[in-house]
Design a protein around this motif. Structure first.
Motif, mmCIF file in Angstrom:
data_model
loop_
_atom_site.group_PDB
_atom_site.id
_atom_site.type_symbol
_atom_site.label_atom_id
_atom_site.label_comp_id
_atom_site.label_asym_id
_atom_site.label_seq_id
_atom_site.Cartn_x
_atom_site.Cartn_y
_atom_site.Cartn_z
ATOM 1 N N ILE A 5 0.841 -1.201 0.000
ATOM 2 C CA ILE A 5 0.000 0.000 0.000
ATOM 3 C C ILE A 5 0.877 1.252 0.000
ATOM 4 C CG2 ILE A 5 -1.642 1.352 1.374
ATOM 5 C CD1 ILE A 5 -2.876 -1.369 2.211
ATOM 6 N N TRP A 6 1.901 1.273 0.842
ATOM 7 C CA TRP A 6 2.802 2.425 0.885
ATOM 8 C C TRP A 6 3.553 2.583 -0.433
ATOM 9 C CZ3 TRP A 6 2.314 6.388 3.780
ATOM 10 C CH2 TRP A 6 1.798 6.272 5.057
ATOM 11 N N TRP A 9 1.068 4.061 -2.941
ATOM 12 C CA TRP A 9 0.812 5.459 -2.629
ATOM 13 C C TRP A 9 1.992 6.323 -3.069
ATOM 14 C CZ3 TRP A 9 3.102 9.379 -0.024
ATOM 15 C CH2 TRP A 9 2.330 10.501 0.233
ATOM 16 N N THR A 10 3.205 5.866 -2.789
ATOM 17 C CA THR A 10 4.405 6.615 -3.168
ATOM 18 C C THR A 10 4.511 6.755 -4.679
ATOM 19 O OG1 THR A 10 5.539 5.847 -1.173
ATOM 20 C CG2 THR A 10 6.914 6.678 -2.962
ATOM 21 N N CYS A 11 4.222 5.699 -5.389
ATOM 22 C CA CYS A 11 4.270 5.757 -6.855
ATOM 23 C C CYS A 11 3.226 6.720 -7.405
ATOM 24 C CB CYS A 11 4.075 4.367 -7.447
ATOM 25 S SG CYS A 11 5.477 3.274 -7.177
ATOM 26 N N LEU A 12 2.010 6.651 -6.878
ATOM 27 C CA LEU A 12 0.963 7.568 -7.327
ATOM 28 C C LEU A 12 1.326 9.014 -7.019
ATOM 29 C CD1 LEU A 12 -2.300 5.645 -6.423
ATOM 30 C CD2 LEU A 12 -1.503 6.289 -8.693
ATOM 31 N N PHE A 13 1.845 9.250 -5.816
ATOM 32 C CA PHE A 13 2.266 10.594 -5.461
ATOM 33 C C PHE A 13 3.328 11.097 -6.431
ATOM 34 C CE2 PHE A 13 5.410 13.310 -3.432
ATOM 35 C CZ PHE A 13 4.622 14.405 -3.147
ATOM 36 N N ALA A 14 4.304 10.271 -6.736
ATOM 37 C CA ALA A 14 5.381 10.665 -7.649
ATOM 38 C C ALA A 14 4.824 11.030 -9.026
ATOM 39 C CB ALA A 14 6.416 9.560 -7.762
#
Length: 59
Positions: A5-6, A9-14
């Motif tokens: 999940i993290w 989320w990190t990939c989407l944020f990037a």
């Protein structure tokens, strides 16, 4: 499960932050929204609250 999940989320944020940085529109990056939310450019109280939050890891 949580690491996946993290990671997602990190990939989407990037992806979203990169798009926001490339398109040069005002007010769409995380930093710009953060500054607007906490009034860190216009308010000494906003800057102080931000500093306290970062230094003490509270709120």
């Amino acid at each position: 499960m949580w690491p996946a999940i993290w990671f997602a989320w990190t990939c989407l944020f990037a992806v979203f932050e990169t798009i926001a940085l490339i398109n040069k529109r005002e007010g769409d990056t995380l930093s710009e929204n953060f500054r607007r939310l906490f009034h860190t450019r216009t308010s000494k109280a906003g800057r102080a609250m931000f500093a306290i939050h970062i230094l003490t890891e509270t709120m």
